[in-house]
Design an enzyme around this catalytic site. Structure first.
Site, PDB file in Angstrom:
ATOM      1  N   SER A 171       0.824  -1.217   0.000  1.00 48.57           N
ATOM      2  CA  SER A 171       0.000   0.000   0.000  1.00 48.57           C
ATOM      3  C   SER A 171       0.854   1.262   0.000  1.00 48.57           C
ATOM      4  O   SER A 171       1.950   1.289   0.565  1.00 48.57           O
ATOM      5  CB  SER A 171      -0.887  -0.017   1.244  1.00 48.57           C
ATOM      6  OG  SER A 171      -1.406   1.264   1.499  1.00 48.57           O
ATOM      7  N   TYR A 220      -2.004   5.470  -4.343  1.00 48.17           N
ATOM      8  CA  TYR A 220      -3.122   6.398  -4.236  1.00 48.17           C
ATOM      9  C   TYR A 220      -2.699   7.647  -4.996  1.00 48.17           C
ATOM     10  O   TYR A 220      -1.727   8.302  -4.600  1.00 48.17           O
ATOM     11  CB  TYR A 220      -3.399   6.773  -2.776  1.00 48.17           C
ATOM     12  CG  TYR A 220      -4.207   5.757  -2.004  1.00 48.17           C
ATOM     13  CD1 TYR A 220      -5.370   5.225  -2.549  1.00 48.17           C
ATOM     14  CD2 TYR A 220      -3.831   5.355  -0.722  1.00 48.17           C
ATOM     15  CE1 TYR A 220      -6.127   4.296  -1.833  1.00 48.17           C
ATOM     16  CE2 TYR A 220      -4.589   4.433  -0.010  1.00 48.17           C
ATOM     17  CZ  TYR A 220      -5.733   3.910  -0.583  1.00 48.17           C
ATOM     18  OH  TYR A 220      -6.475   2.996   0.125  1.00 48.17           O
ATOM     19  N   ARG A 235     -16.951   6.274   7.857  1.00 45.86           N
ATOM     20  CA  ARG A 235     -16.792   4.983   8.541  1.00 45.86           C
ATOM     21  C   ARG A 235     -17.186   5.090  10.012  1.00 45.86           C
ATOM     22  O   ARG A 235     -16.382   5.505  10.862  1.00 45.86           O
ATOM     23  CB  ARG A 235     -15.340   4.499   8.420  1.00 45.86           C
ATOM     24  CG  ARG A 235     -14.939   4.294   6.965  1.00 45.86           C
ATOM     25  CD  ARG A 235     -13.524   3.800   6.808  1.00 45.86           C
ATOM     26  NE  ARG A 235     -13.154   3.726   5.407  1.00 45.86           N
ATOM     27  CZ  ARG A 235     -11.902   3.608   4.969  1.00 45.86           C
ATOM     28  NH1 ARG A 235     -10.901   3.532   5.823  1.00 45.86           N
ATOM     29  NH2 ARG A 235     -11.650   3.541   3.687  1.00 45.86           N
ATOM     30  N   LYS A 261      -7.532  -0.314  -9.748  1.00 46.19           N
ATOM     31  CA  LYS A 261      -8.261  -1.020  -8.678  1.00 46.19           C
ATOM     32  C   LYS A 261      -9.432  -0.185  -8.173  1.00 46.19           C
ATOM     33  O   LYS A 261      -9.276   1.015  -7.918  1.00 46.19           O
ATOM     34  CB  LYS A 261      -7.299  -1.304  -7.508  1.00 46.19           C
ATOM     35  CG  LYS A 261      -7.962  -1.930  -6.283  1.00 46.19           C
ATOM     36  CD  LYS A 261      -6.919  -2.367  -5.261  1.00 46.19           C
ATOM     37  CE  LYS A 261      -7.520  -3.024  -4.038  1.00 46.19           C
ATOM     38  NZ  LYS A 261      -8.044  -2.089  -3.051  1.00 46.19           N
ATOM     39  N   ARG A 270     -15.637  -0.358   2.140  1.00 41.34           N
ATOM     40  CA  ARG A 270     -15.157   0.682   3.060  1.00 41.34           C
ATOM     41  C   ARG A 270     -15.375   2.094   2.524  1.00 41.34           C
ATOM     42  O   ARG A 270     -15.135   3.064   3.219  1.00 41.34           O
ATOM     43  CB  ARG A 270     -13.658   0.491   3.332  1.00 41.34           C
ATOM     44  CG  ARG A 270     -13.332  -0.826   3.981  1.00 41.34           C
ATOM     45  CD  ARG A 270     -11.865  -1.173   3.863  1.00 41.34           C
ATOM     46  NE  ARG A 270     -10.979  -0.323   4.642  1.00 41.34           N
ATOM     47  CZ  ARG A 270     -10.805  -0.437   5.950  1.00 41.34           C
ATOM     48  NH1 ARG A 270     -11.470  -1.364   6.622  1.00 41.34           N
ATOM     49  NH2 ARG A 270      -9.974   0.353   6.595  1.00 41.34           N
ATOM     50  N   ASP A 328     -11.424  -8.489  -5.815  1.00 44.48           N
ATOM     51  CA  ASP A 328     -11.440  -8.675  -4.361  1.00 44.48           C
ATOM     52  C   ASP A 328     -12.735  -8.124  -3.796  1.00 44.48           C
ATOM     53  O   ASP A 328     -13.569  -7.613  -4.526  1.00 44.48           O
ATOM     54  CB  ASP A 328     -10.203  -8.073  -3.672  1.00 44.48           C
ATOM     55  CG  ASP A 328     -10.218  -6.550  -3.583  1.00 44.48           C
ATOM     56  OD1 ASP A 328     -11.296  -5.921  -3.578  1.00 44.48           O
ATOM     57  OD2 ASP A 328      -9.110  -5.977  -3.502  1.00 44.48           O
TER      58      ASP A 328
HETATM   59  C1  FNR Z   1      -7.778  -1.802   2.721  1.00 42.60           C
HETATM   60  N1  FNR Z   1      -7.790  -1.667   1.340  1.00 42.60           N
HETATM   61  C2  FNR Z   1      -6.851  -0.862   0.714  1.00 42.60           C
HETATM   62  N2  FNR Z   1      -6.842  -0.751  -0.641  1.00 42.60           N
HETATM   63  C3  FNR Z   1      -5.901  -0.007  -1.266  1.00 42.60           C
HETATM   64  O1  FNR Z   1      -5.894   0.059  -2.497  1.00 42.60           O
HETATM   65  N3  FNR Z   1      -4.952   0.651  -0.517  1.00 42.60           N
HETATM   66  C4  FNR Z   1      -4.913   0.607   0.829  1.00 42.60           C
HETATM   67  O2  FNR Z   1      -4.054   1.196   1.461  1.00 42.60           O
HETATM   68  C5  FNR Z   1      -5.910  -0.161   1.489  1.00 42.60           C
HETATM   69  N4  FNR Z   1      -5.950  -0.237   2.847  1.00 42.60           N
HETATM   70  C6  FNR Z   1      -6.846  -1.061   3.483  1.00 42.60           C
HETATM   71  C7  FNR Z   1      -6.819  -1.179   4.870  1.00 42.60           C
HETATM   72  C8  FNR Z   1      -7.685  -2.053   5.502  1.00 42.60           C
HETATM   73  C9  FNR Z   1      -7.627  -2.189   6.986  1.00 42.60           C
HETATM   74  C10 FNR Z   1      -8.600  -2.826   4.741  1.00 42.60           C
HETATM   75  C11 FNR Z   1      -9.525  -3.815   5.396  1.00 42.60           C
HETATM   76  C12 FNR Z   1      -8.644  -2.686   3.376  1.00 42.60           C
HETATM   77  C13 FNR Z   1      -8.734  -2.451   0.519  1.00 42.60           C
HETATM   78  C14 FNR Z   1      -8.151  -3.823   0.170  1.00 42.60           C
HETATM   79  O3  FNR Z   1      -7.096  -3.708  -0.730  1.00 42.60           O
HETATM   80  C15 FNR Z   1      -9.228  -4.717  -0.471  1.00 42.60           C
HETATM   81  O4  FNR Z   1      -9.792  -4.071  -1.565  1.00 42.60           O
HETATM   82  C16 FNR Z   1     -10.329  -5.096   0.526  1.00 42.60           C
HETATM   83  O5  FNR Z   1      -9.750  -5.457   1.752  1.00 42.60           O
HETATM   84  C17 FNR Z   1     -11.174  -6.233  -0.008  1.00 42.60           C
HETATM   85  O6  FNR Z   1     -12.258  -6.497   0.828  1.00 42.60           O
HETATM   86  P1  FNR Z   1     -12.281  -7.716   1.893  1.00 42.60           P
HETATM   87  O7  FNR Z   1     -12.253  -8.991   1.113  1.00 42.60           O
HETATM   88  O8  FNR Z   1     -11.060  -7.548   2.725  1.00 42.60           O
HETATM   89  O9  FNR Z   1     -13.524  -7.519   2.664  1.00 42.60           O
END
Ligand code: FNR
Length: 387
Positions: free
Chosen positions: A129, A153, A188, A261, A288, A316
């Site tokens: 990330s 990002y 959130r 993504k 989220r 995902d």
């Molecule tokens: C994320 N996700 C995420 N995505 C991304 O592109 N950059 C990021 O820094 C983060 N950080 C992040 C932190 C936390 C705590 C979570 C739970 C998720 C999203 C992640 O890459 C992914 O898309 C989701 O976690 C998929 O959903 P599920 O299967 O975990 O519910």
């Protein structure tokens, strides 16, 4: 040829011969989550576990998976199995990747160092990330030859973006994942209620605090004035103005493959493809960001139809077991990203926990594949999955 399933079952069941009557690790996603909940403080657990608004998208992600059912075929000789997939002209032993998850230091002290090493040992690509707790270079160092991609990002400062891309290129990351669903942080309630945003405590900012382009924006070094540095970070790390034109420009800054993504609409996928992006990750960020959103698995088939049979699609959001992986591949994904499940495992057991989780997923997937009547992941198709 794999024997992941047999090996894992043997490893677990044979421990009974040594007097073990309860496997020390959880063996389901719910189990890992429960165990993590016991171990983590409310703030960090809520940050990982929570979703946007009423949590509807998160629930859709799960309930949608349950609406698809697999009708297995029998007597098809599945003695020899192959879980491998080919992504960006490279072969991988399984269709699993670790999703970019930021601020892992709130989950475990070893943070991304632990999950990256686990990914490396289990031959699973690791996606780092932007908002990681260790730097692009530190993660590269512990991964050696292990496959790593960098998630970007696209923030407000082009110099920082370009600097991150250059750093990722130099540190051996072989693809860029540009996340487009987080131009702002979603609403959130769990975090709001816990008054918990880890960035404000200086977590997840390692790449920024080590970046020359970011540091040049500060009047004094971050260690002299941490709150000014955090304030500056909050101004640059995401960008509500980011548009297709900006993505097109970003495409010209690197030769690395780019995956977009956070796409759920077929038209957006087609646009990314049209602009020369190398792939799309169908995702709603685990629910989220947007509340009341379409389940990622429901978005997948229409996106596949829009981009044709060969375009690289990953997926995902809501994947919690091997059957989900199977369904995602049947409905059009070439591979899937594990998100929260590995975050929980990191909280439970650090690197060892993530490795255990990955061994279990590989084993379950091996068995799921064979028992559904296929010997190769690449042969899975939608014929035997119905709604
Ligand atoms: C994320 N996700 C995420 N995505 C991304 O592109 N950059 C990021 O820094 C983060 N950080 C992040 C932190 C936390 C705590 C979570 C739970 C998720 C999203 C992640 O890459 C992914 O898309 C989701 O976690 C998929 O959903 P599920 O299967 O975990 O519910």
């Amino acid at each position: 040829m794999t024997q992941y399933g047999y090996e894992a079952e043997l490893r677990i069941y044979s421990s009974a011969l040594k007097g073990v009557s309860k496997w020390p690790w959880p063996v389901t996603s719910d189990g890992w989550r429960e165990e993590a909940k016991q171990r983590l403080d409310a703030g960090p657990f809520g940050y990982v576990d929570g979703g946007a608004g009423m949590g509807q998208t998160m629930r859709h992600n799960r309930s949608a998976f349950e609406r698809y059912a697999i009708q297995s075929r029998m007597l098809s000789n599945v003695e020899t199995r192959d879980l491998s997939v080919r992504l960006l002209e490279q072969d991988f032993p399984t269709p699993l990747l670790l999703a970019p998850i930021g601020v892992q230091s709130i989950i475990h002290k070893d943070a991304e160092l632990a999950s990256a090493k686990a990914a490396y040992n289990q031959e699973v690509p690791f996606i780092l990330s932007t908002v990681s707790s260790f730097t692009i270079e530190e993660i590269a160092k512990v991964m050696g030859e292990g496959v790593r991609w960098f998630q970007l990002y696209p923030g407000t400062d082009k110099d920082i973006i370009r600097s991150f891309i250059t750093r990722a290129e130099q540190a051996g990351y072989s693809a860029l994942v540009v996340t487009v669903d987080t131009t702002m942080l979603g609403w959130r309630p769990q975090d709001l209620s816990n008054v918990y945003l880890p960035f404000l405590q200086g977590e997840g900012v390692a790449n920024f605090m080590s970046d020359p382009a970011f540091l040049s924006r500060l009047d004094e070094p971050p260690q002299n004035n941490p709150s000014a540095a955090i304030e500056e970070f909050l101004k640059v790390y995401v960008n509500p103005a980011f548009s297709w034109d900006d993505l097109e420009e970003l495409r010209t800054w690197t030769k690395l493959p780019i995956l977009v993504k956070g796409i759920t609409h077929p038209e957006d996928a087609r646009q990314a493809q049209f602009m020369g992006m190398d792939g799309v990750i169908v995702s709603n960020h685990g629910g989220r960001q947007v509340d009341g959103g379409i389940a990622a698995i429901d978005a997948l088939s229409p996106v596949r139809q829009a981009v044709g049979p060969d375009y690289l699609l990953l997926m995902d959001s809501g994947i919690r077991c091997a059957a989900d992986v199977y369904k995602a591949i049947a409905l059009g994904a070439k591979a899937v990203l594990l998100g929260r499940p590995y975050a929980y495992a990191l909280g439970v057991g650090g690197q060892e926990g993530v490795e255990e989780l990955l061994m279990q997923w590989k084993a379950e997937l091996d068995l799921q594949l064979a028992l559904s009547g296929f010997s190769k992941v690449r042969e899975i198709n939608s014929t035997y999955v119905s709604r």
